[in-house]
Motif scaffolding. Structure first.
Motif, short mmCIF file in Angstrom:
data_model
loop_
_atom_site.label_atom_id
_atom_site.label_comp_id
_atom_site.label_asym_id
_atom_site.label_seq_id
_atom_site.Cartn_x
_atom_site.Cartn_y
_atom_site.Cartn_z
N THR A 100 0.82 -1.17 -0.08
CA THR A 100 -0.21 0.05 -0.24
C THR A 100 0.62 1.30 -0.11
OG1 THR A 100 -1.90 -0.71 1.33
CG2 THR A 100 -2.02 1.29 1.32
N TYR A 101 1.71 1.27 1.18
CA TYR A 101 2.51 2.63 1.07
C TYR A 101 3.80 2.82 -0.56
CZ TYR A 101 5.13 5.69 3.63
OH TYR A 101 6.01 7.29 4.19
N THR A 102 4.11 1.73 -0.92
CA THR A 102 5.13 1.47 -2.02
C THR A 102 3.26 2.04 -3.40
OG1 THR A 102 6.18 0.00 -1.42
CG2 THR A 102 6.06 0.64 -3.73
N ALA A 103 2.85 1.78 -3.51
CA ALA A 103 1.76 2.33 -4.45
C ALA A 103 0.94 4.02 -4.06
CB ALA A 103 0.03 1.73 -4.00
N LEU A 104 1.38 4.14 -3.02
CA LEU A 104 0.84 5.12 -3.00
C LEU A 104 1.98 6.38 -3.01
CD1 LEU A 104 -0.52 5.72 0.68
CD2 LEU A 104 -1.71 6.10 -1.61
N VAL A 106 4.55 5.88 -5.84
CA VAL A 106 3.59 5.92 -7.16
C VAL A 106 2.55 6.43 -7.67
CG1 VAL A 106 3.48 4.42 -9.17
CG2 VAL A 106 5.07 3.35 -7.31
N ALA A 107 1.52 6.01 -7.60
CA ALA A 107 0.67 7.02 -7.25
C ALA A 107 0.75 8.65 -7.30
CB ALA A 107 -1.27 7.13 -6.36
N PRO A 112 11.27 7.11 -5.03
CA PRO A 112 11.80 5.73 -3.31
C PRO A 112 13.66 6.13 -2.92
CG PRO A 112 12.13 4.63 -5.51
CD PRO A 112 11.69 5.47 -5.95
N TYR A 113 13.42 6.48 -1.71
CA TYR A 113 14.54 6.23 -1.30
C TYR A 113 15.08 5.12 -0.18
CZ TYR A 113 18.00 8.39 1.79
OH TYR A 113 18.91 8.52 2.92
#
Length: 368
Positions: A100-104, A106-107, A112-113
């Motif tokens: 979920t966090y990754t998708a947000l 990207v959205a 990323p870091y």
């Protein structure tokens, strides 16, 4: 569908180490009914499925998801040191959070870091090097030698994915994950854990991300308790201590402050961090200081000073709001129409009515 539900019911029930009889009692059905579900003889109705999911500590999606469609976190490698992570419920929980966090990110188009990595597996003879890396990281945060007002905010501003959530598991403080393409992630347990300990956990996991990236694995699993692992823990602890408290500032403070609690309050860290640093400088023995502190605490409060207890003055929880970056991403994704109101409300754990009210207030007070 029957086979999928049967597989997942067995998987999550055994993950909790409960019997069919126990699950039946929690769900309000008979043991034979549970047995029929797990043998794919009958299919639960939607209401029963929801009750089963709640009883097993998972989501309805977890119950309905085929084995070949489990959350895709193959890009991420994990590192943790807790048997709790062997439970399928917890694995699904973390994977869902991470996805979920990754998708947000990207959205809303955020890059990323992950911190730069450099291997170091033993503390002995590497103290100066680790101190220098901690100093460099502090500079990266724009802090220098000053006490850190809020490490959570500073780390989130770098873009590292951090979530602070309550996980009711003894001796579980946190874990980290990393992907070459999707950055780093740290989960910190807040359940009955002081802000000071949470801050140390964050710094500790960053240490692992920097020094032990080759130890991360493609699934959640416990690292065996062995000498090499203990050595790596010492490296991460040493880095965490020097990230939280600059050696230059500590040397100076020790010339003007002699009281342990005064030093603790000044640097905004745990008393354990301070006495460890005093031990490193040869000012006093860690063992002797701990012994005195525990005896004094017992005398004052007539109870033992356990590792879960932090000495006053403690950092106030309301000065360290949780998951600000994560919540900001949700609002940004909603504004960009990347997610629906219902999804945003679900992620924020509020009602749609509360979300709409908050959204209206944001628009009213927005600066043009």
């Amino acid at each position: 569908m029957k086979e999928t539900i049967a597989f997942n019911l067995i998987r999550y029930r055994k993950g909790l180490h409960i019997s069919q009889e126990s699950l039946a009692q929690q769900t309000g059905v008979t043991r034979q009914t549970i047995n029929n579900y797990e043998k794919a003889k009958t299919l639960p109705d939607s209401k029963t499925l929801s009750v089963l999911a709640k009883s097993l500590g998972v989501t309805l999606d977890d119950i309905l998801r085929p084995i070949d469609q489990l959350p895709q976190t193959n890009n991420f490698c994990f590192r943790t040191h807790c048997k709790f992570t062997q439970k399928p419920q917890f694995i699904s929980y973390v994977e869902n959070l991470l996805n979920t966090y990754t998708a947000l990110e990207v959205a809303v188009g955020l890059p990323p870091y992950a911190p730069e990595t450099t291997p170091c597996n033993v503390l002995k003879d590497n103290e100066s090097r680790i101190q220098q890396i901690a100093k460099s990281f502090r500079l990266r945060l724009g802090i220098g030698d000053a006490p850190i007002p809020n490490l959570f905010e500073a780390i989130e501003e770098l873009g590292l994915k951090v979530l602070r959530l309550p996980v009711e598991q003894k001796d579980f403080f946190g874990l980290s994950a990393c992907s070459n393409s999707q950055g780093a992630f740290v989960l910190i347990n807040t359940h009955n854990i002081s802000i000071e300990r949470q801050l140390f956990t964050l710094a500790h996991e960053i240490g692992h991300l920097i020094f032990h990236r080759d130890e991360y694995q493609n699934r959640l699993m416990i690292s065996e308790s062995r000498e090499e692992e203990k050595a790596r823990e010492k490296v991460a602890n040493y880095f965490a201590s020097h990230l939280l408290v600059s050696q230059t500032a500590f040397d100076l403070a020790c010339q003007n402050m002699t009281n342990l609690l005064e030093l603790k309050a000044h640097f905004r860290v745990s008393y354990a961090t301070i006495i460890k640093r005093l031990d490193e400088l040869g000012i006093d023995s860690y063992g002797e200081m701990i012994k005195k502190i525990r005896a004094n605490y017992k005398r004052l409060y007539n109870k033992s000073l356990t590792k879960e207890i932090e000495l006053e003055p403690k950092l106030a929880e309301n000065n360290f709001p949780v998951n600000q970056r994560y919540q900001s991403l949700i609002w940004k994704a909603l504004k960009a129409e990347k997610i629906s109101e219902s999804k945003a409300a679900e992620l924020l754990n509020i009602t749609i009515e509360a979300l709409r009210l908050a959204r209206m207030q944001q628009e009213v007070y927005a600066i043009a």
